[in-house]
Write an enzyme that holds these catalytic residues in place. Sequence first.
Site, PDB file in Angstrom:
ATOM      1  CG  ASP A 210      -1.890  -1.034   1.255  1.00 27.91           C
ATOM      2  OD1 ASP A 210      -2.309  -1.379   0.067  1.00 27.91           O
ATOM      3  OD2 ASP A 210      -2.452  -1.475   2.268  1.00 27.91           O
TER       4      ASP A 210
ATOM      5  CG  ASP B 235      -6.833  -1.644  -1.773  1.00 28.57           C
ATOM      6  OD1 ASP B 235      -6.765  -2.839  -1.847  1.00 28.57           O
ATOM      7  OD2 ASP B 235      -5.800  -1.179  -1.139  1.00 28.57           O
TER       8      ASP B 235
END
Length: 182
Positions: free
Chosen positions: A123, A141
């Site tokens: 991330d 995401d």
Amino acid sequence: MLKLFRETGLRFLWISALAFILDQWSKYTVIDTMSLYQSIQVLPFFNFTYVHNYGAAFSFLENAGGWQRWFFTAIAVVVSVVILWWLKQSPRSQKMLPVAFAFILGGALGNVYDRLVHGYVIDFLDFYVNNYHWPAFNIADSAIFIGAALLIIDMFKNGDKKSEENGAESKAGSANSSETIK
């Protein structure tokens, strides 16, 4: 075979491929140019912050001991297979739902790849206001979010049409049954 891709929701698999490629390219760029936990301010409310996520969304179950890696991988693989099956079944007339599922598929596969190759999801997108930071996320995401948003939009947009159709069918059925009773 080409007809299958032209006449079904599989024609939108390019969206899945694009989401997957952009996701992996962005993650490898982060790995190659940043060190773990490094943060680079891009805007007054947005940083690139390189982190490893061993859990699910919002780092759910991150410290669960390792089993969650395989659990979330299995869920994503099953969901991906179901989405592929559904895309194959969807008629050419449907557009919004196959596009939504194509985004979700691309995002799911991007995160599955990370879990299988790295053991965690990479991330790096970090939005914040003052000292409050939204949990870091990635392109995969974002693709899943876009797909989910399109599903909700389709539900509201086409849900009314389906309700009207069901209402019309119900009224027609009632009219036919009352004529039969007479």
